[in-house]
Design a protein around this motif. Structure first.
Motif, PDB file in Angstrom:
ATOM      1  N   LYS A 474      53.583   7.333   9.030  1.00 26.16           N
ATOM      2  CA  LYS A 474      53.478   7.011   7.619  1.00 26.16           C
ATOM      3  C   LYS A 474      53.072   5.550   7.455  1.00 26.16           C
ATOM      4  O   LYS A 474      53.403   4.691   8.268  1.00 26.16           O
ATOM      5  N   SER A 475      52.396   5.273   6.358  1.00 28.28           N
ATOM      6  CA  SER A 475      52.070   3.880   6.074  1.00 28.28           C
ATOM      7  C   SER A 475      53.335   3.142   5.687  1.00 28.28           C
ATOM      8  O   SER A 475      54.261   3.724   5.125  1.00 28.28           O
ATOM      9  N   PRO A 476      53.422   1.826   6.005  1.00 24.05           N
ATOM     10  CA  PRO A 476      54.648   1.080   5.724  1.00 24.05           C
ATOM     11  C   PRO A 476      54.974   1.065   4.241  1.00 24.05           C
ATOM     12  O   PRO A 476      54.088   1.003   3.401  1.00 24.05           O
ATOM     13  N   VAL A 477      56.259   1.125   3.974  1.00 28.64           N
ATOM     14  CA  VAL A 477      56.715   0.993   2.586  1.00 28.64           C
ATOM     15  C   VAL A 477      56.520  -0.450   2.171  1.00 28.64           C
ATOM     16  O   VAL A 477      56.769  -1.384   2.942  1.00 28.64           O
ATOM     17  N   MET A 478      56.097  -0.667   0.949  1.00 36.39           N
ATOM     18  CA  MET A 478      55.851  -2.020   0.470  1.00 36.39           C
ATOM     19  C   MET A 478      57.127  -2.828   0.483  1.00 36.39           C
ATOM     20  O   MET A 478      58.204  -2.305   0.213  1.00 36.39           O
ATOM     21  N   ALA A 479      57.014  -4.088   0.771  1.00 42.43           N
ATOM     22  CA  ALA A 479      58.178  -4.960   0.729  1.00 42.43           C
ATOM     23  C   ALA A 479      58.740  -4.993  -0.676  1.00 42.43           C
ATOM     24  O   ALA A 479      57.992  -5.025  -1.645  1.00 42.43           O
ATOM     25  N   PRO A 480      60.064  -4.933  -0.793  1.00 44.52           N
ATOM     26  CA  PRO A 480      60.659  -4.927  -2.127  1.00 44.52           C
ATOM     27  C   PRO A 480      60.245  -6.154  -2.927  1.00 44.52           C
ATOM     28  O   PRO A 480      60.196  -7.268  -2.426  1.00 44.52           O
ATOM     29  N   THR A 481      59.948  -5.914  -4.187  1.00 44.73           N
ATOM     30  CA  THR A 481      59.657  -7.012  -5.101  1.00 44.73           C
ATOM     31  C   THR A 481      60.912  -7.361  -5.871  1.00 44.73           C
ATOM     32  O   THR A 481      61.974  -6.811  -5.630  1.00 44.73           O
ATOM     33  N   THR A 482      60.787  -8.251  -6.836  1.00 43.37           N
ATOM     34  CA  THR A 482      61.947  -8.646  -7.630  1.00 43.37           C
ATOM     35  C   THR A 482      62.523  -7.437  -8.351  1.00 43.37           C
ATOM     36  O   THR A 482      61.792  -6.709  -9.023  1.00 43.37           O
ATOM     37  N   VAL A 483      63.824  -7.231  -8.216  1.00 42.49           N
ATOM     38  CA  VAL A 483      64.471  -6.097  -8.867  1.00 42.49           C
ATOM     39  C   VAL A 483      64.572  -6.360 -10.360  1.00 42.49           C
ATOM     40  O   VAL A 483      64.889  -7.462 -10.790  1.00 42.49           O
ATOM     41  N   LEU A 484      64.276  -5.344 -11.147  1.00 40.69           N
ATOM     42  CA  LEU A 484      64.334  -5.490 -12.597  1.00 40.69           C
ATOM     43  C   LEU A 484      65.788  -5.638 -13.024  1.00 40.69           C
ATOM     44  O   LEU A 484      66.621  -4.814 -12.707  1.00 40.69           O
ATOM     45  N   ASN A 485      66.088  -6.677 -13.770  1.00 43.83           N
ATOM     46  CA  ASN A 485      67.465  -6.928 -14.190  1.00 43.83           C
ATOM     47  C   ASN A 485      67.656  -6.832 -15.692  1.00 43.83           C
ATOM     48  O   ASN A 485      68.747  -7.024 -16.196  1.00 43.83           O
ATOM     49  N   ASP A 486      66.571  -6.573 -16.432  1.00 42.82           N
ATOM     50  CA  ASP A 486      66.683  -6.470 -17.888  1.00 42.82           C
ATOM     51  C   ASP A 486      67.633  -5.337 -18.239  1.00 42.82           C
ATOM     52  O   ASP A 486      67.457  -4.199 -17.812  1.00 42.82           O
ATOM     53  N   THR A 487      68.679  -5.639 -19.031  1.00 42.65           N
ATOM     54  CA  THR A 487      69.669  -4.612 -19.363  1.00 42.65           C
ATOM     55  C   THR A 487      69.070  -3.490 -20.184  1.00 42.65           C
ATOM     56  O   THR A 487      69.652  -2.416 -20.295  1.00 42.65           O
ATOM     57  N   THR A 488      67.898  -3.722 -20.809  1.00 44.74           N
ATOM     58  CA  THR A 488      67.269  -2.652 -21.585  1.00 44.74           C
ATOM     59  C   THR A 488      66.375  -1.784 -20.718  1.00 44.74           C
ATOM     60  O   THR A 488      65.839  -0.792 -21.174  1.00 44.74           O
ATOM     61  N   CYS A 489      66.185  -2.161 -19.477  1.00 42.21           N
ATOM     62  CA  CYS A 489      65.320  -1.412 -18.567  1.00 42.21           C
ATOM     63  C   CYS A 489      66.188  -0.735 -17.522  1.00 42.21           C
ATOM     64  O   CYS A 489      66.430  -1.275 -16.449  1.00 42.21           O
ATOM     65  N   GLN A 490      66.683   0.430 -17.830  1.00 42.66           N
ATOM     66  CA  GLN A 490      67.612   1.121 -16.956  1.00 42.66           C
ATOM     67  C   GLN A 490      67.056   2.465 -16.526  1.00 42.66           C
ATOM     68  O   GLN A 490      66.211   3.060 -17.200  1.00 42.66           O
ATOM     69  N   ASP A 491      67.522   2.945 -15.390  1.00 40.66           N
ATOM     70  CA  ASP A 491      67.197   4.302 -14.951  1.00 40.66           C
ATOM     71  C   ASP A 491      68.061   5.292 -15.713  1.00 40.66           C
ATOM     72  O   ASP A 491      69.200   4.988 -16.078  1.00 40.66           O
ATOM     73  N   VAL A 514      64.654   9.435  -5.713  1.00 41.90           N
ATOM     74  CA  VAL A 514      63.612   8.492  -5.308  1.00 41.90           C
ATOM     75  C   VAL A 514      63.877   7.951  -3.907  1.00 41.90           C
ATOM     76  O   VAL A 514      62.970   7.842  -3.073  1.00 41.90           O
ATOM     77  N   THR A 515      65.123   7.620  -3.623  1.00 41.37           N
ATOM     78  CA  THR A 515      65.466   7.004  -2.331  1.00 41.37           C
ATOM     79  C   THR A 515      66.222   7.951  -1.409  1.00 41.37           C
ATOM     80  O   THR A 515      66.823   7.512  -0.432  1.00 41.37           O
ATOM     81  N   SER A 516      66.202   9.235  -1.712  1.00 40.93           N
ATOM     82  CA  SER A 516      66.993  10.191  -0.917  1.00 40.93           C
ATOM     83  C   SER A 516      66.382  10.469   0.443  1.00 40.93           C
ATOM     84  O   SER A 516      67.071  10.934   1.345  1.00 40.93           O
ATOM     85  N   LYS A 517      65.094  10.184   0.609  1.00 40.21           N
ATOM     86  CA  LYS A 517      64.435  10.430   1.890  1.00 40.21           C
ATOM     87  C   LYS A 517      63.659   9.180   2.279  1.00 40.21           C
ATOM     88  O   LYS A 517      62.591   8.894   1.730  1.00 40.21           O
ATOM     89  N   PRO A 518      64.209   8.388   3.218  1.00 42.49           N
ATOM     90  CA  PRO A 518      63.539   7.140   3.620  1.00 42.49           C
ATOM     91  C   PRO A 518      62.084   7.374   4.018  1.00 42.49           C
ATOM     92  O   PRO A 518      61.758   8.308   4.747  1.00 42.49           O
ATOM     93  N   GLY A 519      61.195   6.506   3.516  1.00 42.66           N
ATOM     94  CA  GLY A 519      59.776   6.620   3.800  1.00 42.66           C
ATOM     95  C   GLY A 519      58.993   7.332   2.725  1.00 42.66           C
ATOM     96  O   GLY A 519      57.754   7.270   2.696  1.00 42.66           O
ATOM     97  N   LYS A 520      59.691   8.027   1.821  1.00 38.89           N
ATOM     98  CA  LYS A 520      59.027   8.786   0.761  1.00 38.89           C
ATOM     99  C   LYS A 520      59.029   8.053  -0.584  1.00 38.89           C
ATOM    100  O   LYS A 520      58.450   8.537  -1.562  1.00 38.89           O
ATOM    101  N   GLU A 521      59.702   6.899  -0.633  1.00 40.52           N
ATOM    102  CA  GLU A 521      59.900   6.237  -1.925  1.00 40.52           C
ATOM    103  C   GLU A 521      58.569   5.895  -2.612  1.00 40.52           C
ATOM    104  O   GLU A 521      58.401   6.124  -3.816  1.00 40.52           O
TER     105      GLU A 521
END
Length: 627
Positions: A474-491, A514-521
């Motif tokens: 599999k192609s590498p997963v992108m390096a994590p970017t800044t996590v969204l912290n806005d309280t109005t932006c929730q899952d 989304v994160t239940s299977k590593p590499g598929k995110e």
């Protein structure tokens, strides 16, 4: 209960401080009753049967709480306060201390009849010449309290009845319809006891309004032929109990009944009060209007469920949890599949209860327990969703300690940890490696070995995945970017419609997928629908692309509760009518206004009290203490 030698010494000293007092130290003037006068009281009755001990906790109008231990007499079906001829201070200190240390258990421990002990004027008067003898009900006999059996877990359907009272000089201020609406949302109230319990337990507890035998939509009105103004609430409670049909008091039929007392009664100390409840029992009592506030309802019913207080410097000042929110724990059985016991070494992610939908069962946890002479509990206080109103330790790792085991007992908040901090005074050292915004904390407990770490309770065959690695193909997963912290932006914590298969079958997912299977995110988050419902979960895998959805409504249909019975879009009236709920607001970001808390205008939180179950469950109420 096992204690260290230091703990045993401390406990003995505490017990001595309240028991080794001579009669000469007791001021008779402090209580004008004397033995001769008391012998003339009518209705005096000797104690002839074992007394079943009940811990009663009262919320007072001045934000304080008081505890007392009462006697349930099965021969007469009455509850009496335990006292002596010279007052109750000494004996109550002994009994309450033993309850809080797990030596005695409400609704399970018994007190043997003492020579000279007798019932009169609503009290059980004990002699001062000897230490009471205690026992314990056999499990088969734990049906003393009008049918209730003790249980450690609180799940399933709970049939409930609120009792409206009419006395000769006063009556409960609210109608049956108003009371039913505030407890069960019968007539459209969106913020009520039932709705909040369902959210906190993720549907594992289903409060139900009982109907039948004179009860309509969970409420019944009873009449008592006496005045209540300026009368002792204990006496009025007994009168109301006798007016309630025995069918309702029997927990084979109804799990809990709540007395909504008319305004005007007083406590034995003469002070005003809000409500009280008996631990591990089916009865709670509310002072008139307080019967309609969900925060107070949940607080008192929480004591019925067996929850104790949580403190930091005192028994009630842990404010790490929000109204109606239960962080996590073993006793109520709400999150057992996301718990782990650590006796050697463990490393993994600890999610908050509000972000439970993002956790992967069998890998991630909500609570880690470190057993020992005293048990330590490690959790993550995610400031999000149902816990967005937390007042303390937001987005930090919390460490609590309590007596060993799972019975009733107070806990103490001993540490609030941020990234890079370690707490060493636990049974094992606790280190916070990283905190990911409002989502989770990566934590190491104890010393890791080369062998796999322990799996969370409930998934014994699966080892937790500690570090995600990509498959070579599999192609590498992108390096994590800044996590969204806005309280109005929730899952969303609910299911959303992912797609419809060619055969017409609908496929639903939660954001934890989304994160239940590593590499598929990354592949999963390429779908705009997934990004719109799960912007935070996808933010590390989309190079910030999910940020565009933080000001837009989610794309497609989603469930309005924990099942898929009601699917809506954000522009639907059903969704718009529930914008006051934080989770609807999180999904429908354009349609609904921004909210930062789940407090209700009809139940504003201006102060709080926290309490816990024996499994370190935090249950903080924010009460509208002033008019």
């Amino acid at each position: 209960m096992k204690l260290t030698s230091t703990g045993i010494l401390l406990l003995l000293l505490l017990l001595c401080n309240v028991s080794c007092i001579s009669l000469a130290d007791i001021s008779v003037e402090a209580n004008p009753l004397n033995i001769k006068e008391h012998e003339d009281i009518s209705g005096r009755r000797l104690q002839t049967a074992d007394c079943i001990l009940l811990l009663k906790i009262t919320t007072n109008i001045d934000h304080t709480e008081s505890e007392e231990v009462d006697c349930y007499d099965p021969t007469t079906d009455t509850i009496s306060k335990i006292t002596t001829l010279y007052g109750d201070e000494i004996i109550q200190k002994q009994l309450v201390l033993k309850m809080n240390h797990g030596i005695l258990m409400s609704a399970k421990s018994t007190m043997k009849p003492e020579a000279g002990a007798y019932f009169a004027d609503g009290n059980l008067y004990m002699p001062l010449v000897s230490e009471p003898l205690f026992g314990e009900l056999d499990r088969r006999e734990q049906v003393p309290l009008e049918g209730r059996r003790l249980t450690t877990h609180v799940t399933g359907t709970k049939k409930m009845v609120a009792v409206r009272v009419i006395a000769t000089d006063a009556s409960t201020s609210f109608s049956e319809q108003e009371i039913s609406d505030k407890w069960f949302g019968t007539y459209g109230d969106q913020f009520n006891f039932k709705s909040q319990i369902q959210k906190c337990s993720y549907g594992k507890v289903q409060p139900t309004a009982f109907n039948g035998n004179g009860v309509s939509n969970g409420v019944i009105t009873v009449n008592i032929s006496r005045n209540i103004i300026n009368q002792d609430r204990k006496v009025i409670e007994e009168a109301v109990k006798n007016a309630i049909p025995a069918f309702i008091r029997d927990t084979n039929n109804v799990d809990h009944y709540m007395i909504c007392m008319p305004s005007g009664t007083v406590s034995s100390s003469g002070g005003d009060w809000i409500g009280y409840a008996y631990v591990n029992y089916n009865r709670s009592v509310f002072n008139d209007r307080w019967c309609t506030y969900p925060s107070i309802q949940m607080h008192e019913i929480g004591h019925n469920f067996g929850l104790a207080h949580s403190g930091e410097n005192s028994s009630y000042d842990d404010q790490s949890a929000m109204m109606g929110y239960s962080m996590t724990g073993l006793q109520l059985g709400w999150y057992t599949e996301y718990e782990v016991d650590v006796s050697g070494g463990w490393k993994g992610r600890i999610y908050g209860v509000a972000t439970k939908g993002l956790a992967t069962k069998g890998r991630d946890v909500l609570l880690a327990r470190i057993p020992g002479s005293f048990d330590f509990y490690v959790s993550f206080n995610a400031k999000s969703g149902i816990n967005s109103g937390t007042l303390e330790g937001a987005n930090q790792v919390l460490v609590h300690v309590r007596n060993k085991g799972f019975t009733y007992g107070e806990s103490t908040l001993v540490a609030k940890l941020s990234t890079g901090q370690t707490y060493k005074d636990s049974n094992l050292p606790i280190t916070v490696n990283r905190i990911s915004g409002e989502f989770y904390a990566e934590v190491t407990i104890g010393t890791l070995t080369d062998s796999p770490t322990r799996s969370p309770i409930g998934s014994p065959t699966r080892s937790p995945v500690i570090v995600r690695t990509n498959s070579p193909t599999k192609s590498p997963v992108m390096a994590p970017t800044t996590v969204l912290n806005d309280t109005t932006c929730q899952d969303t914590i609910w299911k959303f419609l992912l797609r419809v298969k060619p055969d017409g079958k609908k496929l639903f997912r939660k954001c934890g997928w989304v994160t239940s299977k590593p590499g598929k995110e990354q592949a999963r988050c390429k779908r705009s629908r997934v990004q719109s419902f799960c912007p935070k979960a996808c933010s590390p895998y989309t190079n910030g692309g999910s940020e565009i959805y933080c000001s837009q409504d989610a794309k497609g249909k989603f469930a309005l509760d924990d099942n898929i019975a009601t699917l809506v879009r954000c522009d639907a009236d059903k969704a718009k009518s529930r914008c006051s709920e934080n989770q609807v607001n999180a999904v429908c970001r354009a349609t609904c206004p921004s909210l930062s808390s789940t407090q209700s205008e009809s139940d504003p939180g201006v102060t709080s009290h926290s309490y816990t179950t024996s499994g370190n469950i935090h249950w903080t109420i924010f009460g509208p203490w002033n008019d």
